[in-house]
Design a protein around this motif. Structure first.
Motif, PDB file in Angstrom:
ATOM      1  N   THR A 688      42.163   4.736  22.772  1.00  0.00           N
ATOM      2  CA  THR A 688      42.237   4.583  21.325  1.00  0.00           C
ATOM      3  C   THR A 688      40.885   4.090  20.816  1.00  0.00           C
ATOM      4  OG1 THR A 688      43.472   3.600  19.493  1.00  0.00           O
ATOM      5  CG2 THR A 688      43.007   2.180  21.365  1.00  0.00           C
ATOM      6  N   GLY A 689      40.746   3.989  19.487  1.00  0.00           N
ATOM      7  CA  GLY A 689      39.625   3.258  18.921  1.00  0.00           C
ATOM      8  C   GLY A 689      38.407   4.049  18.532  1.00  0.00           C
ATOM      9  N   ALA A 690      38.373   5.376  18.712  1.00  0.00           N
ATOM     10  CA  ALA A 690      37.200   6.135  18.291  1.00  0.00           C
ATOM     11  C   ALA A 690      37.048   6.049  16.774  1.00  0.00           C
ATOM     12  CB  ALA A 690      37.325   7.588  18.733  1.00  0.00           C
ATOM     13  N   TYR A 691      35.813   5.885  16.314  1.00  0.00           N
ATOM     14  CA  TYR A 691      35.585   5.786  14.874  1.00  0.00           C
ATOM     15  C   TYR A 691      34.156   6.176  14.532  1.00  0.00           C
ATOM     16  CZ  TYR A 691      33.512   1.259  16.153  1.00  0.00           C
ATOM     17  OH  TYR A 691      32.750   0.274  16.715  1.00  0.00           O
ATOM     18  N   CYS A 692      33.966   6.499  13.262  1.00  0.00           N
ATOM     19  CA  CYS A 692      32.646   6.725  12.689  1.00  0.00           C
ATOM     20  C   CYS A 692      32.650   6.028  11.330  1.00  0.00           C
ATOM     21  CB  CYS A 692      32.345   8.208  12.543  1.00  0.00           C
ATOM     22  SG  CYS A 692      30.745   8.544  11.767  1.00  0.00           S
ATOM     23  N   LEU A 693      31.968   4.880  11.253  1.00  0.00           N
ATOM     24  CA  LEU A 693      32.016   4.038  10.069  1.00  0.00           C
ATOM     25  C   LEU A 693      30.710   4.127   9.301  1.00  0.00           C
ATOM     26  CD1 LEU A 693      33.623   0.868  11.677  1.00  0.00           C
ATOM     27  CD2 LEU A 693      34.767   2.810  10.599  1.00  0.00           C
ATOM     28  N   THR A 694      30.830   4.204   7.987  1.00  0.00           N
ATOM     29  CA  THR A 694      29.669   4.279   7.110  1.00  0.00           C
ATOM     30  C   THR A 694      29.582   2.997   6.291  1.00  0.00           C
ATOM     31  OG1 THR A 694      29.901   6.677   6.940  1.00  0.00           O
ATOM     32  CG2 THR A 694      28.547   5.578   5.271  1.00  0.00           C
ATOM     33  N   ASN A 695      28.401   2.382   6.292  1.00  0.00           N
ATOM     34  CA  ASN A 695      28.172   1.149   5.551  1.00  0.00           C
ATOM     35  C   ASN A 695      26.951   1.309   4.661  1.00  0.00           C
ATOM     36  OD1 ASN A 695      30.233   0.020   7.197  1.00  0.00           O
ATOM     37  ND2 ASN A 695      28.707  -0.411   8.759  1.00  0.00           N
ATOM     38  N   PHE A 696      26.872   0.460   3.661  1.00  0.00           N
ATOM     39  CA  PHE A 696      25.739   0.542   2.736  1.00  0.00           C
ATOM     40  C   PHE A 696      25.443  -0.841   2.184  1.00  0.00           C
ATOM     41  CE2 PHE A 696      23.924   1.062  -1.505  1.00  0.00           C
ATOM     42  CZ  PHE A 696      22.840   1.886  -1.234  1.00  0.00           C
ATOM     43  N   ASN A 697      24.148  -1.168   2.078  1.00  0.00           N
ATOM     44  CA  ASN A 697      23.717  -2.435   1.498  1.00  0.00           C
ATOM     45  C   ASN A 697      22.556  -2.174   0.546  1.00  0.00           C
ATOM     46  OD1 ASN A 697      23.682  -5.586   1.674  1.00  0.00           O
ATOM     47  ND2 ASN A 697      21.540  -4.974   1.915  1.00  0.00           N
ATOM     48  N   ALA A 698      22.562  -2.866  -0.596  1.00  0.00           N
ATOM     49  CA  ALA A 698      21.455  -2.805  -1.553  1.00  0.00           C
ATOM     50  C   ALA A 698      20.999  -4.222  -1.855  1.00  0.00           C
ATOM     51  CB  ALA A 698      21.901  -2.101  -2.837  1.00  0.00           C
ATOM     52  N   ASP A 704      10.276 -13.921  -6.606  1.00  0.00           N
ATOM     53  CA  ASP A 704       9.889 -14.263  -5.239  1.00  0.00           C
ATOM     54  C   ASP A 704      10.954 -15.064  -4.506  1.00  0.00           C
ATOM     55  OD1 ASP A 704       7.501 -12.975  -5.421  1.00  0.00           O
ATOM     56  OD2 ASP A 704       6.344 -14.768  -5.954  1.00  0.00           O
ATOM     57  N   ASN A 705      11.762 -15.825  -5.222  1.00  0.00           N
ATOM     58  CA  ASN A 705      12.668 -16.764  -4.573  1.00  0.00           C
ATOM     59  C   ASN A 705      14.146 -16.474  -4.808  1.00  0.00           C
ATOM     60  OD1 ASN A 705      10.517 -18.325  -3.562  1.00  0.00           O
ATOM     61  ND2 ASN A 705      10.289 -19.318  -5.549  1.00  0.00           N
ATOM     62  N   ILE A 706      14.475 -15.283  -5.241  1.00  0.00           N
ATOM     63  CA  ILE A 706      15.875 -14.967  -5.506  1.00  0.00           C
ATOM     64  C   ILE A 706      16.163 -13.528  -5.090  1.00  0.00           C
ATOM     65  CG2 ILE A 706      15.418 -14.267  -7.899  1.00  0.00           C
ATOM     66  CD1 ILE A 706      18.207 -15.498  -8.561  1.00  0.00           C
ATOM     67  N   LYS A 707      17.358 -13.338  -4.539  1.00  0.00           N
ATOM     68  CA  LYS A 707      17.765 -11.994  -4.131  1.00  0.00           C
ATOM     69  C   LYS A 707      19.255 -11.817  -4.391  1.00  0.00           C
ATOM     70  CE  LYS A 707      18.080 -10.842   0.306  1.00  0.00           C
ATOM     71  NZ  LYS A 707      17.629 -10.420   1.649  1.00  0.00           N
ATOM     72  N   PHE A 708      19.623 -10.630  -4.888  1.00  0.00           N
ATOM     73  CA  PHE A 708      21.019 -10.262  -5.079  1.00  0.00           C
ATOM     74  C   PHE A 708      21.327  -9.073  -4.164  1.00  0.00           C
ATOM     75  CE2 PHE A 708      19.667 -12.039  -9.172  1.00  0.00           C
ATOM     76  CZ  PHE A 708      20.596 -13.073  -9.303  1.00  0.00           C
ATOM     77  N   SER A 709      22.515  -9.089  -3.578  1.00  0.00           N
ATOM     78  CA  SER A 709      22.914  -8.027  -2.657  1.00  0.00           C
ATOM     79  C   SER A 709      24.303  -7.526  -3.010  1.00  0.00           C
ATOM     80  CB  SER A 709      22.912  -8.531  -1.214  1.00  0.00           C
ATOM     81  OG  SER A 709      21.649  -9.027  -0.835  1.00  0.00           O
ATOM     82  N   ALA A 710      24.536  -6.262  -2.731  1.00  0.00           N
ATOM     83  CA  ALA A 710      25.854  -5.660  -2.881  1.00  0.00           C
ATOM     84  C   ALA A 710      26.016  -4.616  -1.793  1.00  0.00           C
ATOM     85  CB  ALA A 710      26.021  -5.029  -4.262  1.00  0.00           C
ATOM     86  N   GLY A 711      27.239  -4.449  -1.313  1.00  0.00           N
ATOM     87  CA  GLY A 711      27.422  -3.476  -0.253  1.00  0.00           C
ATOM     88  C   GLY A 711      28.876  -3.168   0.012  1.00  0.00           C
ATOM     89  N   VAL A 712      29.076  -2.252   0.947  1.00  0.00           N
ATOM     90  CA  VAL A 712      30.406  -1.834   1.344  1.00  0.00           C
ATOM     91  C   VAL A 712      30.407  -1.594   2.849  1.00  0.00           C
ATOM     92  CG1 VAL A 712      29.859   0.594   0.816  1.00  0.00           C
ATOM     93  CG2 VAL A 712      32.265  -0.150   0.963  1.00  0.00           C
ATOM     94  N   ARG A 713      31.512  -1.993   3.496  1.00  0.00           N
ATOM     95  CA  ARG A 713      31.744  -1.702   4.905  1.00  0.00           C
ATOM     96  C   ARG A 713      32.947  -0.769   5.007  1.00  0.00           C
ATOM     97  NH1 ARG A 713      29.728  -4.595   8.901  1.00  0.00           N
ATOM     98  NH2 ARG A 713      31.673  -4.454  10.090  1.00  0.00           N
ATOM     99  N   ASN A 714      32.877   0.144   5.961  1.00  0.00           N
ATOM    100  CA  ASN A 714      33.928   1.154   6.122  1.00  0.00           C
ATOM    101  C   ASN A 714      34.154   1.872   4.796  1.00  0.00           C
ATOM    102  OD1 ASN A 714      36.024   2.750   7.013  1.00  0.00           O
ATOM    103  ND2 ASN A 714      37.401   1.066   7.536  1.00  0.00           N
ATOM    104  N   ALA A 715      33.093   2.483   4.304  1.00  0.00           N
ATOM    105  CA  ALA A 715      33.082   3.044   2.952  1.00  0.00           C
ATOM    106  C   ALA A 715      34.162   4.102   2.736  1.00  0.00           C
ATOM    107  CB  ALA A 715      31.707   3.645   2.656  1.00  0.00           C
ATOM    108  N   PHE A 716      34.530   4.836   3.785  1.00  0.00           N
ATOM    109  CA  PHE A 716      35.531   5.892   3.639  1.00  0.00           C
ATOM    110  C   PHE A 716      36.941   5.409   3.970  1.00  0.00           C
ATOM    111  CE2 PHE A 716      31.524   8.120   4.197  1.00  0.00           C
ATOM    112  CZ  PHE A 716      31.564   9.028   3.142  1.00  0.00           C
ATOM    113  N   ASP A 717      37.100   4.085   4.137  1.00  0.00           N
ATOM    114  CA  ASP A 717      38.421   3.475   4.333  1.00  0.00           C
ATOM    115  C   ASP A 717      39.146   4.088   5.526  1.00  0.00           C
ATOM    116  OD1 ASP A 717      40.277   1.521   3.526  1.00  0.00           O
ATOM    117  OD2 ASP A 717      41.494   3.027   2.491  1.00  0.00           O
ATOM    118  N   ASP A 718      38.420   4.277   6.621  1.00  0.00           N
ATOM    119  CA  ASP A 718      39.003   4.921   7.796  1.00  0.00           C
ATOM    120  C   ASP A 718      39.971   3.998   8.529  1.00  0.00           C
ATOM    121  OD1 ASP A 718      37.628   7.335   7.521  1.00  0.00           O
ATOM    122  OD2 ASP A 718      35.843   6.471   8.436  1.00  0.00           O
TER     123      ASP A 718
END
Length: 741
Positions: A688-698, A704-718
């Motif tokens: 069991t357990g085969a997968y192909c997962l797509t992730n994204f981070n921006a 200089d001293n501040i950063k905002f991030s957004a992202g998704v894990r398992n984008a296709f909800d597999d």
């Protein structure tokens, strides 16, 4: 094979021109070089030690460029917080002997808030759920699991005396500067137990006179459901003669959501995964004295605590399942580290520590998690502590030889007690009242000493060649071992001591300034735990005081090359022979359905790893790694036995693109082949357990001293399952911010 998840990784080198690693404690996109810290090279190659002429102790005469893998080893001292590189994504980093380093930047970029998720970035390493009611995350390094791969924090062993069932999801990564992974070859100077590798967490350390950082993160389920927050804070100072710091992390998640394609069962409906909630926090404090350029003395305190539920098996009948919760899981460490340069040719390092582990497990009658009236219900508590000390010394002999030695000692003390429901001390229900403990078993304890003496020699026949040989002798002295059974009462087992030798050898040839070839071999042991030797496992097992250590002979041949400007490729081929493998096997001579841990197994693990980074241009990079592994285990006592938990094929690919200086886009792909799993309380195995997962981070850095991030894990909800009956999370979104002062 499913689709979806995350781009979780980075790759394996770093001496790439224009690809230098840069740091998190300075302004977000500052470009300050980070000295290379290499994972798995023998300690003869330690940074910043003795100099003989132009040569550092055990380091080739030529200066190591950042990340070129010139032979530096895994450092057990805290290192500066890791830095942001000048490429769109942080590059991978392998060491001179096949180990691997995961930086704080990588863990942040690829949204890896816990150790179990972070190690999936590395080739040859994977994690997965234990697949039972303990709800633990296990880590495998080239097929070897948590019992065979020790965990250390700044070189201090994290070991749970009774069973060493570490839950790697409890270790948060925000305060970790580096995760250093030794694969196969582990220096004998790292102490006992490195049968299949070792993982060292290097904690963060201040690099500026005044320094502070604040991070927040919010996670959301596939339909926007708020899952919970994570907060991290750090403050520190570094002066010429001392430094000090204080930091802490807190995360509180209601749980996680199953993929939309999941179909409800009697044990688990759709949407939120039942009993998947977790709460974790840690605090860390350190003060250090640096009287000169070579010496350092530090005192550190850390405490981490968590609580969690345990999701049910989705398809097993409700009546056969366990209903467990952990009200607390606590690890506390106080440790002193020192490094003293005695003269130009000799040094000494010491390490002393006190560690404490407390754990509570509560078992209920049914899925309401309220009633406690049946014999299966209990309140169990562990209270363990450890005291340890290590002394390492080294000297340069002439200009071509380095000799090092280590003495290791650790005392482990385990105590436990249990409140039982629905059953008195005679094993009957007489006098028992619902939700009131019927009897409390007496306190039982075990005490054990572990010693190791090691010596390692590094010979430099030429400036571009190093040959290493090491030997250690480990022995374990069992002072006391107790158990408890109904109606027998307290059981005093006969203590038996165990000894074992360990061997290692390695060679590295740096045939030019950027390329190297290496080969290493080792024969290492792993002592059985108290649980494996003495636990009755709620009446389903019998003890085996004569259980012997497991042993693995590991071999690794590797090559790393800067084959073109901005492109590095690394290749490793490995082979392991495992002997006296410990397995739980049927023992009908002691009763029906009774098992016993025995040295009945042997096996072979072999495979290959390929890693590559390519900085196409300043604003665009590509990279990834591929792992092939096969495991064959011989188990004459278990029909059709298959080793579980490790896929035959694993791949991680990423890209980084910086369209404007303030914005970095990082998609990634995580692929794994099927792996073996087994049904509950059975000997039937399936894949069991085969997968192909797509992730994204921006990442967006408006200043200089501040950063905002957004992202998704398992984008296709597999939907995918790594262990029978325990599906993995579906699509998850996150928003994060980081501010440096």
């Amino acid at each position: 094979m499913s689709m979806g998840a995350m781009m979780t990784r980075l790759l394996t080198t770093t001496a790439i021109s224009g690809g230098v690693l840069l740091a998190l404690s300075t302004p977000v996109d500052a470009q300050t070089p980070l000295p290379p810290i290499e994972v798995n090279a023998p300690k003869a190659f330690e940074l910043g030690q003795i100099k003989v002429g132009a040569r550092r102790l055990g380091v080739p005469t030529r200066a190591a460029e950042p990340g070129d893998g010139a032979g530096e080893s895994r450092s057990t001292q805290a290192v500066p917080s890791e830095k942001v590189d000048n490429g769109p994504t942080p590059s991978q980093h392998t060491d001179a002997f096949g180990g691997y380093t995961i930086t704080n930047r990588q863990m942040e970029t690829f949204a890896r808030p816990t150790l179990d998720s972070a190690v999936n970035i590395a080739p040859g390493v994977n994690s997965q759920i234990s697949g039972n009611s303990r709800n633990e995350q296990n880590i495998y390094v080239r097929g070897f699991d948590r019992w065979q791969v020790p965990l250390t924090v700044d070189g201090v062993r994290v070991y749970l005396p009774v069973d060493n069932r570490l839950d790697f999801a409890r270790f948060l990564t925000a305060d970790i500067a580096e995760v250093q992974i030794a694969k196969g070859y582990v220096s004998v100077l790292d102490g006992p137990g490195g049968m299949g590798g070792q993982i060292n967490l290097v904690t963060r350390r201040p690099t500026r006179e005044i320094e502070a950082e604040w991070r927040t993160r919010f996670d959301f389920g596939r339909d926007g459901t708020f899952l919970g927050p994570m907060t991290y804070g750090f403050v520190g100072t570094k002066k010429d003669m001392y430094y000090a710091q204080l930091s802490g992390t807190f995360q509180n998640y209601d749980g996680w959501m199953l993929p939309a394609s999941y179909r409800s069962t009697l044990a688990q409906g759709s949407g939120m995964r039942g009993q998947s909630y977790t709460q974790d926090y840690n605090i860390n404090a350190r003060v250090g004295v640096t009287p000169n350029a070579t010496d350092e003395y530090s005192l550190s305190f850390s405490r981490q605590e968590g609580q969690k539920g345990a999701p049910l098996h989705t398809t097993d009948p409700i009546a056969t399942q366990r209903f467990w919760r952990w009200p607390y899981w606590r690890v506390q460490n106080l440790y002193f580290l020192s490094r003293t340069q005695l003269n130009e040719a000799a040094y000494v390092k010491t390490r002393g520590y006190w560690s404490k582990f407390d754990n509570s497990l509560v078992s209920y009658d049914d899925p309401s998690f309220i009633n406690q009236s049946l014999p299966r219900s209990f309140n169990s508590a562990y209270a363990d502590y450890a005291l340890g000390a290590e002394v390492e010394a080294g000297t340069q002999i002439g200009d071509i030889d380095t000799l090092k030695a280590l003495f290791f000692y650790r005392l482990d003390n385990h105590s436990e007690w249990q409140e039982n429901f629905g059953q008195n001390f005679r094993g009957t229900r007489s006098g028992c009242v619902t939700s009131v403990p019927c009897f409390t078993q007496p306190l039982i304890s075990s005490i054990e000493d572990t010693y190791s003496a090691a010596v390692e020699n590094t010979f430099h026949p030429r400036q571009d060649i190093d040959i290493v040989a090491g030997f250690s002798y480990d022995w374990r002295h069992l002072r006391q071992a107790q158990g408890f059974a109904v109606p027998q009462g307290v059981i005093n087992y006969q203590p038996i001591d165990v000894q074992a030798p360990n061997y290692q050898g390695a060679a590295i040839w740096r045939y030019n300034d950027t390329d190297r070839v290496y080969f290493n071999g080792s024969s290492r042991t792993r002592y059985p735990t108290l649980f494996e030797r003495f636990s009755t496992r709620f009446g389903g097992a019998t003890s085996n005081p004569t259980l012997m250590p497991e042993r693995a002979a590991n071999f690794d041949l590797g090559w790393s090359s800067l084959i073109a400007p901005g492109m590095r490729v690394s290749v490793d081929v490995f082979y392991s022979l495992v002997d006296k493998l410990i397995q739980s096997v049927p023992a009908p001579q002691f009763g029906a359905n009774v098992t016993q841990s025995q040295n009945v197994g042997g096996g072979r693990f072999w495979g290959a790893e390929i890693s590559a980074d390519y900085f196409v241009r300043e604003d665009f990079s590509l990279g990834g790694n591929v792992t092939f592994i096969r495991r064959r285990v011989y188990s004459p006592s278990i029909l059709n036995f298959q080793p579980t938990g490790v896929p035959d094929f694993k791949m991680f690919l990423y890209a980084g693109y910086r369209p404007i200086p303030q914005l970095t886009l990082t998609p990634s792909l995580e692929v794994a082949d099927a792996r073996w799993t087994t049904i509950t309380n059975g000997n039937w195995y399936y894949r069991t357990g085969a997968y192909c997962l797509t992730n994204f981070n921006a990442d967006y850095t408006p200043g200089d001293n501040i950063k905002f991030s957004a992202g998704v894990r398992n984008a296709f909800d597999d939907y995918y399952v790594l262990a029978d009956g325990y599906p993995s999370p579906g699509r998850t979104f996150y928003l994060a911010s980081k501010v440096n002062f």
